[in-house]
Design a protein around this motif. Structure first.
Motif, PDB file in Angstrom:
ATOM      1  N   PRO A 146       0.801  -1.232   0.027  1.00 46.26           N
ATOM      2  CA  PRO A 146       0.067  -0.116   0.001  1.00 46.26           C
ATOM      3  C   PRO A 146       0.775   1.244   0.100  1.00 46.26           C
ATOM      4  CG  PRO A 146       0.053  -0.965   2.366  1.00 46.26           C
ATOM      5  CD  PRO A 146       0.891  -1.965   1.082  1.00 46.26           C
ATOM      6  N   GLU A 147       0.139   2.408  -0.373  1.00 47.31           N
ATOM      7  CA  GLU A 147       0.749   3.619   0.028  1.00 47.31           C
ATOM      8  C   GLU A 147       1.317   3.621   1.292  1.00 47.31           C
ATOM      9  OE1 GLU A 147      -1.021   7.804   0.006  1.00 47.31           O
ATOM     10  OE2 GLU A 147      -0.408   7.486  -1.941  1.00 47.31           O
ATOM     11  N   CYS A 148       2.314   4.369   1.657  1.00 51.56           N
ATOM     12  CA  CYS A 148       2.876   4.445   3.057  1.00 51.56           C
ATOM     13  C   CYS A 148       3.615   5.808   3.178  1.00 51.56           C
ATOM     14  CB  CYS A 148       4.126   3.300   3.146  1.00 51.56           C
ATOM     15  SG  CYS A 148       3.392   1.516   3.344  1.00 51.56           S
ATOM     16  N   THR A 149       3.567   6.293   4.350  1.00 48.68           N
ATOM     17  CA  THR A 149       4.129   7.304   4.849  1.00 48.68           C
ATOM     18  C   THR A 149       5.064   7.006   6.177  1.00 48.68           C
ATOM     19  OG1 THR A 149       2.092   8.898   4.522  1.00 48.68           O
ATOM     20  CG2 THR A 149       3.728   9.588   6.094  1.00 48.68           C
ATOM     21  N   THR A 155       5.844  10.426   2.030  1.00 48.96           N
ATOM     22  CA  THR A 155       4.957   9.437   1.496  1.00 48.96           C
ATOM     23  C   THR A 155       5.425   8.565   0.292  1.00 48.96           C
ATOM     24  OG1 THR A 155       2.958  10.579   2.127  1.00 48.96           O
ATOM     25  CG2 THR A 155       2.704   9.027   0.455  1.00 48.96           C
ATOM     26  N   TYR A 156       5.306   7.534   0.080  1.00 49.18           N
ATOM     27  CA  TYR A 156       5.937   6.727  -0.922  1.00 49.18           C
ATOM     28  C   TYR A 156       4.427   5.957  -1.649  1.00 49.18           C
ATOM     29  CZ  TYR A 156      10.281   6.944   1.582  1.00 49.18           C
ATOM     30  OH  TYR A 156      11.317   7.477   2.151  1.00 49.18           O
ATOM     31  N   PRO A 157       4.539   5.739  -3.020  1.00 55.97           N
ATOM     32  CA  PRO A 157       3.347   5.427  -3.619  1.00 55.97           C
ATOM     33  C   PRO A 157       3.306   3.896  -3.397  1.00 55.97           C
ATOM     34  CG  PRO A 157       5.238   5.779  -5.156  1.00 55.97           C
ATOM     35  CD  PRO A 157       5.662   6.177  -3.874  1.00 55.97           C
ATOM     36  N   ALA A 158       1.958   3.336  -3.576  1.00 52.73           N
ATOM     37  CA  ALA A 158       1.668   1.880  -3.570  1.00 52.73           C
ATOM     38  C   ALA A 158       2.344   0.959  -4.699  1.00 52.73           C
ATOM     39  CB  ALA A 158       0.243   1.594  -3.827  1.00 52.73           C
ATOM     40  N   THR A 170      11.410   0.155   2.513  1.00 52.00           N
ATOM     41  CA  THR A 170      10.850   1.389   1.729  1.00 52.00           C
ATOM     42  C   THR A 170      10.726   2.828   2.768  1.00 52.00           C
ATOM     43  OG1 THR A 170      10.152   0.326  -0.167  1.00 52.00           O
ATOM     44  CG2 THR A 170       9.204   2.552   0.387  1.00 52.00           C
ATOM     45  N   CYS A 175       5.375   1.290   7.570  1.00 50.33           N
ATOM     46  CA  CYS A 175       4.988   0.688   6.050  1.00 50.33           C
ATOM     47  C   CYS A 175       4.848  -0.806   6.476  1.00 50.33           C
ATOM     48  CB  CYS A 175       5.973   1.099   5.147  1.00 50.33           C
ATOM     49  SG  CYS A 175       5.186   0.642   3.512  1.00 50.33           S
TER      50      CYS A 175
END
Length: 378
Positions: A146-149, A155-158, A170, A175
């Motif tokens: 999933p997208e994670c912060t 924030t990192y994309p899914a 990541t 995450c």
């Protein structure tokens, strides 16, 4: 400054300390056995629980200062599975390294400070806290991340078709927790991370762990070379054993998981026969190493709260721990990867959500790694 020479501080279990006296009674083997099972599942929680009391002054502040914590709740917000109020608990336990400092020589790879997680387990503690199920998650499982912060707010994309352990590398602990919750639909109540170099030191301070191997195990990548037979593993050898994947079975991460589960059982047997409870200095050294090796969620991020939480798990013995691997099948497109067996995995998640035992059908005919029985306790 040592715990022996410093005036004033109280080491739990010594005369005049404020900690519960029963923690110091190392001769009561039955009590120690009942206290070890759940603690060993988390590796370092053993040393934290046997503190038995926080003491005061230098001892308390030294140990409290060792602990690191992550505010998982703040990082993930409210978009999470509902917290189940049935007396059960779910804990995500990770083993990690940073590819820098003392970990670099243990894990190989570049000295670039990057973080990896080679070990992941969901520990489900049943209502009443007398038994637990442990579900190991293969690091090589291909999942939809999933997208994670992260904890810095980045924030990192899914990502689709990502390896499970990429979640931790990541965006760290938040995450990893979010990914596990997205796979299982189960809220993780707590998070416990164990540093590999600290794990090595803990094993050495415990005097090693006795195991028997039914075949030779040789893996230069994990610096492990064991002949078939009985061994008292040093910390370095123990770390090599729980990280090796090329020396046993089919060479997959699944084989490594089977070795990890066997080692946990051996460690349970070792701890229950060690007289750390009768030696306050040894107890302090063990707790000092353990608290340095641990990162927790912020809810249990102090010695007081961590001890209080872990003390509630002391009734779980090794005989009441059911250990399985998350149901997976080998990826037909890549022998080095595995895919979630969703129908069978759903049996596992449904059982845990309802605080029920994991049915045998959930792991029948799933990929295993072919390393079962290679290592046994004693």
């Amino acid at each position: 400054m040592s715990a022996e020479s410093t005036p004033g501080p109280e080491i739990p279990g010594t005369p005049g300390s404020s900690g519960p006296r029963h923690r110091a009674k190392g001769r009561r083997r039955k009590d120690r056995k009942g206290h070890t099972g759940m603690k060993i599942a988390a590796w370092t929680a053993a040393a934290v629980v046997v503190l038995g009391g926080t003491g005061a002054g230098y001892v308390y502040f030294k140990l409290n200062g060792n602990l690191k914590s992550v505010d998982i709740d703040h990082a993930l917000g409210t978009d999470r599975p509902t917290k189940v109020d049935n007396g059960s608990e779910n804990i995500l336990v990770l083993g990690s390294d940073t590819r820098s400092g003392s970990n670099q020589k243990l894990g190989g790879g570049a000295d670039d400070g990057s973080a990896r997680s080679d070990t992941a387990m969901i520990v489900h503690v049943y209502e009443g806290h007398k038994k637990a199920s442990v579900v190991s998650i293969p690091r090589d499982t291909l999942i939809d991340r999933p997208e994670c912060t992260d904890t810095d707010g980045k924030t990192y994309p899914a990502a689709s078709g990502a390896m499970f352990n990429s979640a931790y590398s990541t965006a760290g602990a938040p995450c990893a927790v979010k990914t596990v919750e997205s796979i299982t639909g189960i809220r993780m109540d707590h998070y416990l991370e164990v540093d590999f170099s600290g794990f090595e030191k803990l094993v050495d301070e415990l005097g090693g762990v006795k195991v028997t191997t039914t075949e030779d195990i040789s893996d230069p990548d994990s610096h492990l070379d064991l002949k078939a037979g009985t061994h008292q593993l040093t910390g370095e050898q123990a770390l090599g054993l729980v990280r090796t994947r090329h020396g046993v079975g089919d060479g997959s991460d699944l084989g490594r998981i089977q070795l990890q589960q066997a080692f946990i059982k051996a460690l349970v047997e070792q701890v229950k026969d060690i007289g750390v409870f009768t030696n306050p200095k040894k107890l302090y050294d063990l707790a000092d190493t353990a608290t340095k090796a641990v990162t927790t969620d912020s809810d249990i991020g102090s010695v007081n709260s961590l001890m209080s939480w872990a003390n509630g798990l002391k009734g779980i013995s090794s005989a009441n721990m059911h250990m399985v691997t998350m149901p997976v099948q080998y990826d037909p497109a890549d022998a080095n990867r595995v895919l979630l067996d969703e129908p069978k995995a759903e049996q596992v998640w449904t059982a845990l959500k309802n605080d029920k035992p994991i049915p045998a059908s959930a792991t029948k005919d799933t990929a295993t790694g072919q390393a079962d029985g290679v290592v046994t306790a004693g």
